[in-house]
Scaffold this motif. Sequence first.
Motif: not given
Ligand code: GTR
Length: 403
Positions: A114, A241, A278, A290, A381
């Motif tokens: 990222f 993502r 989501e 995206w 997450h």
């Molecule tokens: C969030 C998005 C998700 C996910 C996430 C990420 O904001 O809503 O779909 O992809 O980001 O990539 O950490």
Amino acid sequence: MPFEANYDEAKVPDCELPDPLTAEDGTAVSGSSDWPSRRAELLSLFETHVYGRTPSKKIDLRTVVMEEGDAGDCGVRKQIRFYFTLEDARPYADLLLYLPTAPRACATFVGLNFQGNHTIQADPEILLSDVWMREKGEGVVDHRSTEAARGSSSSRWPVSSIVARGYGVATLYCGDLDPDYDDGYSNGVHPLFYADGQSKPHADEWGTIGAWAWGLCRALDYFETDDDIDASRVAVMGHSRLGKTALWAGAQDERFAIVISNDSGCGGAALSRRRFGETVGRINESFPHWFCDNFRQYGENEDALPVDQHALVSLMAPRPVYVTSAEDDGWADPKGEFLAARYADPVYRLLGTDGLDAETMPGIHEPVTSRIGYHIRAGGHDVTAYDWDRWMDFADKHLGQGL
Ligand code: GTR
């Protein structure tokens, strides 16, 4: 009305999912020899309605080894630059690779990161990225990385443990391929593929996830040229993502031997029709770049989609695929991720594998390691050592690896 996510299972609508084993003309896909044409049909539906078509044009891609060195516990480090034109200029992408010290063709994990390659380890030799970054990360000032960012995402990339188990690990910064903001596709790799007079992708052409997935496939092209890597044993992985991206790369490119999706949620492994956490409408609003433009018509209209995400998982068949979720990650809909893996099972069985060896969602930390794998771990997450340990167990089992 402001968007309010549903987290109540009782409010999940009854959804009728398109059947991966019924062709668009209504005929049943009843034998493994019927699958390739149905597979092509499904892939084309995902291209047209969800991620957009990846251009087939070949560009002047060149690879240059920028650096190679001893990385201590992390084995051997290599950095390879992918130039996308004949000039030594942007856009280009840097591949960072760590391999076990003993030179041999090893199985390798590849995934995008990222915030730049230099964030995955506090290794001063990693080329510091100078392109656009989201402000989110540590050590990012005015959308550019500083030295303070080195190693800031190392908890997600346990390189020394991966190398100790005999695997290589490779990564590219997603923003080298396409910076993660909506600029009408004027930066990143999209313009390299425009036809004369074209200034943005058509409604059924690739968005940012498509460009990122394309980059993963180019990494695999490189692996085929590097004798230290066994390109027939490459696992593509990604988080969130970038987990959506890993799935899309694995669907399009059957050279990936294993596909791993972590917390990929909406537009990844989660079923869109459940509208849990989501939703399609919300993701298109927050991240209009995206997916392809055609995907926008399915916001609050998921039932009209000709596919759902279980069909994406089925495009990996019969290759091993591992869907992983986190307990507190409701936004990504862990149950929807499990169900997509579950409903891909008939395709895997048709092709003679054991599919997903779980009828119902397993408990926390109870990994299922059949050809379709699944686990849910405690926590939120993220990517953790637990996830990596299970992915390596899964790769050991399915790639015949293991020291
Ligand atoms: C969030 C998005 C998700 C996910 C996430 C990420 O904001 O809503 O779909 O992809 O980001 O990539 O950490």
